[in-house]
Design a protein around this motif. Structure first.
Motif, PDB file in Angstrom:
ATOM      1  N   ALA A  29       0.584  -1.515  -0.010  1.00 46.42           N
ATOM      2  CA  ALA A  29      -0.391  -0.017  -0.367  1.00 46.42           C
ATOM      3  C   ALA A  29       0.999   0.889  -0.009  1.00 46.42           C
ATOM      4  O   ALA A  29       0.115   2.475   0.311  1.00 46.42           O
ATOM      5  CB  ALA A  29      -0.993   0.080   1.017  1.00 46.42           C
ATOM      6  N   GLY A  30       1.970   1.104  -0.024  1.00 45.13           N
ATOM      7  CA  GLY A  30       2.807   2.555   0.123  1.00 45.13           C
ATOM      8  C   GLY A  30       3.529   3.007   1.375  1.00 45.13           C
ATOM      9  O   GLY A  30       4.327   3.865   1.863  1.00 45.13           O
ATOM     10  N   CYS A  31       3.518   2.222   2.382  1.00 45.52           N
ATOM     11  CA  CYS A  31       3.650   2.186   3.798  1.00 45.52           C
ATOM     12  C   CYS A  31       5.358   2.012   4.205  1.00 45.52           C
ATOM     13  O   CYS A  31       5.073   0.746   3.975  1.00 45.52           O
ATOM     14  CB  CYS A  31       2.747   1.887   4.845  1.00 45.52           C
ATOM     15  N   LYS A  32       6.038   2.873   4.452  1.00 50.83           N
ATOM     16  CA  LYS A  32       6.953   2.510   5.102  1.00 50.83           C
ATOM     17  C   LYS A  32       6.954   1.551   7.028  1.00 50.83           C
ATOM     18  O   LYS A  32       6.381   2.099   7.784  1.00 50.83           O
ATOM     19  CB  LYS A  32       8.362   3.556   5.340  1.00 50.83           C
ATOM     20  N   VAL A  33       6.578   0.188   6.888  1.00 54.08           N
ATOM     21  CA  VAL A  33       6.169  -0.396   8.330  1.00 54.08           C
ATOM     22  C   VAL A  33       7.566  -0.592   8.621  1.00 54.08           C
ATOM     23  O   VAL A  33       8.509  -0.648   9.088  1.00 54.08           O
ATOM     24  CB  VAL A  33       5.758  -1.574   7.395  1.00 54.08           C
ATOM     25  N   ILE A  34       7.034   0.187  10.986  1.00 50.72           N
ATOM     26  CA  ILE A  34       7.962  -0.231  11.634  1.00 50.72           C
ATOM     27  C   ILE A  34       7.040  -1.212  12.624  1.00 50.72           C
ATOM     28  O   ILE A  34       6.194  -1.131  13.032  1.00 50.72           O
ATOM     29  CB  ILE A  34       8.075   1.017  11.985  1.00 50.72           C
ATOM     30  N   ASP A 112     -10.327  -0.832   8.570  1.00 56.77           N
ATOM     31  CA  ASP A 112      -9.836   0.240   8.439  1.00 56.77           C
ATOM     32  C   ASP A 112      -9.144   1.400   8.204  1.00 56.77           C
ATOM     33  O   ASP A 112      -9.818   2.703   7.300  1.00 56.77           O
ATOM     34  CB  ASP A 112     -10.948   0.437   9.737  1.00 56.77           C
ATOM     35  N   PHE A 113      -8.947   0.681   7.916  1.00 56.94           N
ATOM     36  CA  PHE A 113      -7.160   2.080   7.692  1.00 56.94           C
ATOM     37  C   PHE A 113      -6.604   2.111   6.237  1.00 56.94           C
ATOM     38  O   PHE A 113      -6.869   2.735   6.224  1.00 56.94           O
ATOM     39  CB  PHE A 113      -5.208   0.996   8.207  1.00 56.94           C
ATOM     40  N   LEU A 114      -7.118   0.794   5.524  1.00 61.05           N
ATOM     41  CA  LEU A 114      -6.750   0.790   4.136  1.00 61.05           C
ATOM     42  C   LEU A 114      -7.591   1.394   3.394  1.00 61.05           C
ATOM     43  O   LEU A 114      -7.710   2.411   2.809  1.00 61.05           O
ATOM     44  CB  LEU A 114      -6.853  -0.938   3.430  1.00 61.05           C
ATOM     45  N   ILE A 115      -8.582   1.515   3.732  1.00 62.60           N
ATOM     46  CA  ILE A 115     -10.104   2.019   3.272  1.00 62.60           C
ATOM     47  C   ILE A 115     -10.386   3.479   3.759  1.00 62.60           C
ATOM     48  O   ILE A 115     -10.020   4.227   2.903  1.00 62.60           O
ATOM     49  CB  ILE A 115     -11.832   1.516   3.740  1.00 62.60           C
ATOM     50  N   ASN A 116     -10.556   3.901   5.160  1.00 66.33           N
ATOM     51  CA  ASN A 116     -10.709   5.713   5.569  1.00 66.33           C
ATOM     52  C   ASN A 116      -9.754   6.047   5.447  1.00 66.33           C
ATOM     53  O   ASN A 116      -9.653   7.799   5.399  1.00 66.33           O
ATOM     54  CB  ASN A 116     -11.670   4.883   6.715  1.00 66.33           C
ATOM     55  N   ASP A 121      -8.453  -0.452  -1.693  1.00 64.52           N
ATOM     56  CA  ASP A 121      -9.316  -1.593  -2.138  1.00 64.52           C
ATOM     57  C   ASP A 121      -8.914  -2.318  -2.420  1.00 64.52           C
ATOM     58  O   ASP A 121      -9.201  -3.264  -2.359  1.00 64.52           O
ATOM     59  CB  ASP A 121     -10.913  -0.570  -1.473  1.00 64.52           C
ATOM     60  N   TYR A 122      -7.791  -2.419  -3.423  1.00 64.01           N
ATOM     61  CA  TYR A 122      -7.442  -3.802  -4.792  1.00 64.01           C
ATOM     62  C   TYR A 122      -5.669  -3.777  -4.275  1.00 64.01           C
ATOM     63  O   TYR A 122      -5.368  -3.127  -4.075  1.00 64.01           O
ATOM     64  CB  TYR A 122      -7.866  -3.179  -5.870  1.00 64.01           C
ATOM     65  N   VAL A 156     -11.054  -8.838  -4.722  1.00 63.43           N
ATOM     66  CA  VAL A 156     -10.411 -10.301  -4.967  1.00 63.43           C
ATOM     67  C   VAL A 156     -11.267 -10.922  -6.343  1.00 63.43           C
ATOM     68  O   VAL A 156     -11.601 -11.325  -5.973  1.00 63.43           O
ATOM     69  CB  VAL A 156     -10.674 -10.628  -3.546  1.00 63.43           C
ATOM     70  N   LEU A 157     -10.125 -10.720  -7.030  1.00 67.18           N
ATOM     71  CA  LEU A 157     -10.678 -11.820  -8.032  1.00 67.18           C
ATOM     72  C   LEU A 157     -11.127 -12.877  -8.071  1.00 67.18           C
ATOM     73  O   LEU A 157     -10.335 -13.610  -7.009  1.00 67.18           O
ATOM     74  CB  LEU A 157      -9.328 -11.882  -9.326  1.00 67.18           C
ATOM     75  N   GLY A 158     -11.611 -13.479  -8.495  1.00 67.86           N
ATOM     76  CA  GLY A 158     -12.645 -15.065  -8.775  1.00 67.86           C
ATOM     77  C   GLY A 158     -13.276 -15.205  -7.255  1.00 67.86           C
ATOM     78  O   GLY A 158     -14.137 -16.116  -7.088  1.00 67.86           O
ATOM     79  N   LEU A 159     -13.002 -14.171  -5.879  1.00 68.09           N
ATOM     80  CA  LEU A 159     -13.697 -14.645  -5.145  1.00 68.09           C
ATOM     81  C   LEU A 159     -14.969 -14.278  -5.250  1.00 68.09           C
ATOM     82  O   LEU A 159     -15.775 -12.940  -5.520  1.00 68.09           O
ATOM     83  CB  LEU A 159     -13.253 -13.830  -4.055  1.00 68.09           C
ATOM     84  N   GLU A 160     -16.249 -14.964  -4.913  1.00 68.90           N
ATOM     85  CA  GLU A 160     -17.874 -14.416  -4.495  1.00 68.90           C
ATOM     86  C   GLU A 160     -18.452 -13.515  -3.578  1.00 68.90           C
ATOM     87  O   GLU A 160     -18.615 -14.822  -2.805  1.00 68.90           O
ATOM     88  CB  GLU A 160     -18.541 -15.102  -5.012  1.00 68.90           C
TER      89      GLU A 160
END
Length: 242
Positions: A29-34, A112-116, A121-122, A156-160
């Motif tokens: 997602a482009g974050c520097k993870v600590i 919550d973090f990814l969306i908001n 979302d992809y 998510v590709l292929g997921l229903e």
């Protein structure tokens, strides 16, 4: 963006791959993870059992293990909810009241973090099959999460993704509840799994590993044709060796 990864003790001990996948998703997602390897527990087990002094000791360590400046992200709505809400009982009007407030405003469950926050979302995930999403009690009621994980899963590709009956009803884990009230807990897990099976789903997905442990135990004991997956593990599926 600097993001501090909070890996709950439950995930660390039983589902380390979920922690690793959370790390990979945040990186993608482009974050520097600590990651601070000194972190341990948020204090929820002691707090829920009524041992608030012990919970306060563990919670104080948590507040010292994380900074007030960065976002803090966790693959657990339960532990995130503990910090965001129950720390009010432990640290209100104490010497570290302001520090607690700052950390509470920066901590997020993964979806919550990814969306908001990141507005993403992809992530290129692929998983073939039909799934239902189990709303954990903490995710739904403490973190106010409902549409966020569903938005991620719908990409998510292929997921229903389908909805099951009573998807907002507890799975029966509840920490020590599942030990003290085994019969009730098992009946609640049975209801959850049967509702999922009725949709033809192959996967039960959730934001909480504790719920998934409870549900998967019932599935394994009864040899049922369905499996559980954590949201982070789903979002990291289909990447190859990335």
């Amino acid at each position: 963006m600097n993001v501090e990864l909070f890996v709950p003790c439950f995930v660390d001990q039983l589902y380390p791959e979920t922690a690793k996948n959370t790390y990979k998703i945040l990186q993608k997602a482009g974050c520097k993870v600590i990651y601070n390897p000194e972190q341990t527990c948020c204090g929820q087990p002691a707090y829920n059992a009524g041992f608030w002094d012990e919970a306060k000791t563990v919670g104080s360590k948590f507040l010292n293990d994380f900074s007030e400046q960065n976002y803090i992200v966790s693959p657990s709505a339960s532990c995130t909810g503990m910090v965001k809400n129950s720390y009010n009982d432990l640290f209100f009007n104490t010497a570290i009241h302001n520090k607690c407030r700052n950390i509470q405003s920066h901590i997020h469950e993964l979806s919550d973090f990814l969306i908001n926050v990141l507005k993403k979302d992809y992530f290129g995930a692929e998983l073939l099959g039909r799934a239902v999403f189990h709303d954990s009690c903490s995710g739904l009621r403490e973190c106010k999460i409902k549409e966020e994980p569903r938005r991620l899963l719908n990409k998510v590709l292929g997921l229903e993704l389908v909805e099951m009956k009573d998807n907002e009803v507890c799975c029966g884990f509840g920490g020590t509840f599942s030990v003290k009230f085994d019969a009730i807990s098992t009946a609640m897990a049975e209801q959850k799994v049967q509702n999922a099976l009725a949709t033809g789903a192959e996967f039960i997905i959730s934001t909480d590993a504790s719920c998934l442990l409870q549900i998967q135990a019932y599935i394994d004991k009864n040899n049922l044709p369905i499996k559980t997956m954590h949201l982070a593990d789903v979002l990291a599926t289909g990447w190859g060796n990335v």
